[in-house]
Write a protein that holds these residues in place. Structure first.
Motif, PDB file in Angstrom:
ATOM      1  N   LYS A 162     -22.023  11.902 -17.677  1.00 19.41           N
ATOM      2  CA  LYS A 162     -22.294  10.683 -16.883  1.00 19.41           C
ATOM      3  C   LYS A 162     -22.845  11.038 -15.518  1.00 19.41           C
ATOM      4  O   LYS A 162     -23.582  10.259 -14.926  1.00 19.41           O
ATOM      5  CB  LYS A 162     -20.988   9.903 -16.690  1.00 19.41           C
ATOM      6  CG  LYS A 162     -20.738   8.890 -17.774  1.00 19.41           C
ATOM      7  CD  LYS A 162     -19.621   7.945 -17.349  1.00 19.41           C
ATOM      8  CE  LYS A 162     -19.044   7.308 -18.585  1.00 19.41           C
ATOM      9  NZ  LYS A 162     -17.642   7.000 -18.494  1.00 19.41           N
ATOM     10  N   ALA A 163     -22.469  12.204 -14.994  1.00 21.37           N
ATOM     11  CA  ALA A 163     -22.960  12.630 -13.676  1.00 21.37           C
ATOM     12  C   ALA A 163     -24.205  13.512 -13.823  1.00 21.37           C
ATOM     13  O   ALA A 163     -24.601  14.199 -12.877  1.00 21.37           O
ATOM     14  CB  ALA A 163     -21.861  13.392 -12.943  1.00 21.37           C
TER      15      ALA A 163
ATOM     16  N   ARG B 156     -24.514  16.203 -15.488  1.00 19.32           N
ATOM     17  CA  ARG B 156     -24.123  17.606 -15.398  1.00 19.32           C
ATOM     18  C   ARG B 156     -23.573  18.055 -16.748  1.00 19.32           C
ATOM     19  O   ARG B 156     -23.388  17.248 -17.652  1.00 19.32           O
ATOM     20  CB  ARG B 156     -23.028  17.809 -14.324  1.00 19.32           C
ATOM     21  CG  ARG B 156     -23.481  17.497 -12.903  1.00 19.32           C
ATOM     22  CD  ARG B 156     -24.472  18.534 -12.403  1.00 19.32           C
ATOM     23  NE  ARG B 156     -24.804  18.338 -11.009  1.00 19.32           N
ATOM     24  CZ  ARG B 156     -25.772  17.519 -10.572  1.00 19.32           C
ATOM     25  NH1 ARG B 156     -26.487  16.800 -11.429  1.00 19.32           N
ATOM     26  NH2 ARG B 156     -26.029  17.427  -9.284  1.00 19.32           N
TER      27      ARG B 156
ATOM     28  N   VAL C 124     -15.302  13.599  -9.925  1.00 23.65           N
ATOM     29  CA  VAL C 124     -16.518  14.321 -10.320  1.00 23.65           C
ATOM     30  C   VAL C 124     -17.396  14.391  -9.080  1.00 23.65           C
ATOM     31  O   VAL C 124     -17.715  13.359  -8.490  1.00 23.65           O
ATOM     32  CB  VAL C 124     -17.275  13.601 -11.458  1.00 23.65           C
ATOM     33  CG1 VAL C 124     -18.524  14.390 -11.832  1.00 23.65           C
ATOM     34  CG2 VAL C 124     -16.389  13.424 -12.672  1.00 23.65           C
TER      35      VAL C 124
ATOM     36  N   ALA D 283     -20.826  15.690  -7.962  1.00 19.80           N
ATOM     37  CA  ALA D 283     -22.102  16.251  -8.428  1.00 19.80           C
ATOM     38  C   ALA D 283     -22.712  17.177  -7.377  1.00 19.80           C
ATOM     39  O   ALA D 283     -23.358  18.171  -7.723  1.00 19.80           O
ATOM     40  CB  ALA D 283     -23.062  15.125  -8.791  1.00 19.80           C
TER      41      ALA D 283
END
Ligand SMILES: Cc1cc2nc3c(=O)[nH]c(=O)nc-3n(C[C@H](O)[C@H](O)[C@H](O)COP(=O)(O)OP(=O)(O)OC[C@H]3O[C@@H](n4cnc5c(N)ncnc54)[C@H](O)[C@@H]3O)c2cc1C
Length: 462
Positions: free
Chosen positions: A121-122, A124, A97, A99
């Motif tokens: 979680k990020a 996004r 992932v 970001a």
């Protein structure tokens, strides 16, 4: 065939294949019990290398392949009829992932829900939303070019992908994984696999586009008198520039849900002819509810809507959405259903309903159209419930003649016979009959070039 199966079993670790009928059984029947399949062997590869190895053996022995993700497809493309079944269910890793680049690399068997969770979680968002998201996989989403509820704002799956990694019919691995937003270096080969329904290769991973998470989504449910009023309401709501979703349900479908599905509640005291669920994305909750109130009260003044409920919190928003998500389940209580997934240009939706509804009544008196879905995209799940009291089989036997009528009307309005579910087995004959011959010839040339021995999902689409 037997030699090939033996070769496959010795080429792969024991954990990557099975012939256990009990384990395979759920993979041979699809969600609506419409297609039933058979396979001599189910492979469950755990890596791209294992997929590649297995495809090479299949190619060498002339074994045909059907790829399968979450088995939620609605056109029969994932159900084998004697082919080797490649289930991607063990390839679930979210590889990265990123970001900064707003990108994620996920393996094909990752469920859509797990991709949402990883994006979340990020901080996004991956903005593909389907009622099947707990089970369907990224590989399946890409292969069907799935649509869903937020196409209005973000497009279909193909708009949410940078590139794919795929195993070709030769067993070679095509690596199109990238997070580059600009890359004009020849044909965009990854795109070939999007909407290909497994006919050109097996997608093993994809790099996906992420988006900033809207900090607040305001959801409302409102009621309109007719599709024409819904179209006017869509225009009214679009002016805000924040519209994320515009889903429509008719009274008969809505009532089937609230009367039959546990925990569903009608938020209104009166029954209405059409219901619309709308989402707007905002920076803050206060901004969201203020604009929703303003837009709805001006819609009342313009006589566009009859009633409305603004969700006050996430629980209420989920309860409203659940009414829409249960539309398919609710229709099972209306008996047999002949189903369509069509698109027409937005401005023709009211005329489409008028013409198609009249044609259905003429063809099967008492049949009950349940046209619902992604109105904001021009995509109507135009389903026909059987007349009350009619024999279910007698009704369903008319599927093909009803299809001809509906697809002729769709054609008159310049629409498509498959908006988001794909072609599979179900609409293969209709596509061949109705598609532009030049398009079909190009599709066959591409298939021939990438899969000359026709081993990749050989019975679907073309
Ligand atoms: C309750 C419900 C709601 C739904 N709502 C929507 C909706 O709103 N919008 C929408 O578009 N669809 C919807 N669908 C249909 C379905 O969920 C989508 O088509 C989804 O994208 C299929 O994903 P899957 O992983 O289940 O694929 P599968 O059903 O396993 O496969 C679908 C097709 O893709 C091929 N395939 C699967 N994985 C791969 C791979 N890795 N490589 C190559 N080919 C592959 C299969 O061979 C098959 O042809 C819904 C289905 C259900 C049951």
């Amino acid at each position: 065939m037997l030699d090939g199966l033996k070769a496959l079993k010795s080429a792969l670790p024991a954990a990557a294949w099975t012939q256990d009928a009990d384990i395979i059984a759920p993979h041979l029947v699809e969600w609506r019990d419409k297609y039933f399949g058979k396979t001599p062997l189910m492979l469950t590869p755990r890596s791209t290398a294992e997929v590649s190895e297995a495809v090479k053996v299949c190619a060498a022995h002339g074994l045909k392949i059907v790829p399968q993700g979450g088995n939620t497809g609605l056109v029969g493309g994932q159900t084998p009829q004697g082919e080797v079944l490649f289930s991607l269910k063990k390839m679930t890793t979210i590889r990265a992932v990123d970001a900064v680049n707003n990108a994620m690399t996920a393996e094909a068997g990752a469920t859509l829900q797990s991709v949402h969770d990883a994006a979340d979680k990020a901080n996004r968002k991956f903005p593909l939303f389907l009622a099947s998201q707990g089970s369907c996989t990224i590989g399946g989403n890409l292969s069907t070019n799935a649509g869903g509820n937020h196409v209005l704002k973000y497009g279909t799956t193909k708009d949410l992908v940078f590139g794919v990694e795929a195993v070709l019919a030769s067993g070679e691995i095509y690596n199109g994984l990238t997070s580059l937003r600009k890359d004009n270096t020849g044909y965009d080969l990854s795109r070939l696999f999007l909407g290909a329904e497994g006919t050109l290769g097996i997608i093993t991973a994809a790099s996906l586009k992420l988006f900033p998470k809207a900090s607040y989504t305001q959801r409302v449910i409102t009621t309109v008198e007719s599709p024409a009023k819904a179209l006017d309401l869509l225009e009214h709501c679009r002016a805000s520039g924040r519209l994320g979703m515009f889903e429509v349900m008719p009274q008969i479908g809505f009532n089937a849900v609230v009367s039959n599905i546990p925990d569903q509640r009608d938020p209104f005291e009166t029954s209405y002819t059409w219901y619309v669920i709308i989402d707007w994305d905002f920076e803050t909750e206060a901004e969201g509810s203020a604009l929703a109130e303003k837009l709805l009260s001006s819609a009342f003044e313009k006589d566009l809507i009859r009633d409305a409920v603004i969700a006050q919190n996430e629980t209420q928003a989920a309860q409203i959405m659940s009414l829409r998500e249960n539309m398919s389940a609710g229709q099972k209580f209306l008996g047999g259903s002949i189903k369509f997934d069509i698109t027409v240009p937005l401005n023709t939706i009211p005329a489409f309903f008028k013409k198609a509804d009249a044609a259905m009544e003429a063809q099967i008196p008492g049949s009950r159209p349940v046209g619902f879905g992604h109105f904001g995209d021009g995509n109507i799940h135009y389903n026909i419930a059987q007349p009350v009291g009619m024999d279910k089989e007698e009704f369903l036997n008319q599927w093909q003649s009803v299809s001809e009528i509906v697809f002729d009307i769709v054609g008159e309005f310049g629409g498509s016979i498959s908006a988001e579910h794909g072609i599979g087995i179900m609409k293969k004959t209709d596509l061949a009959k109705r598609a532009d011959p030049v398009k079909m010839a190009m599709m066959r040339s591409i298939k021939q070039a990438l899969d000359p021995d026709n081993i990749m999902n050989p019975r679907v689409m073309i």
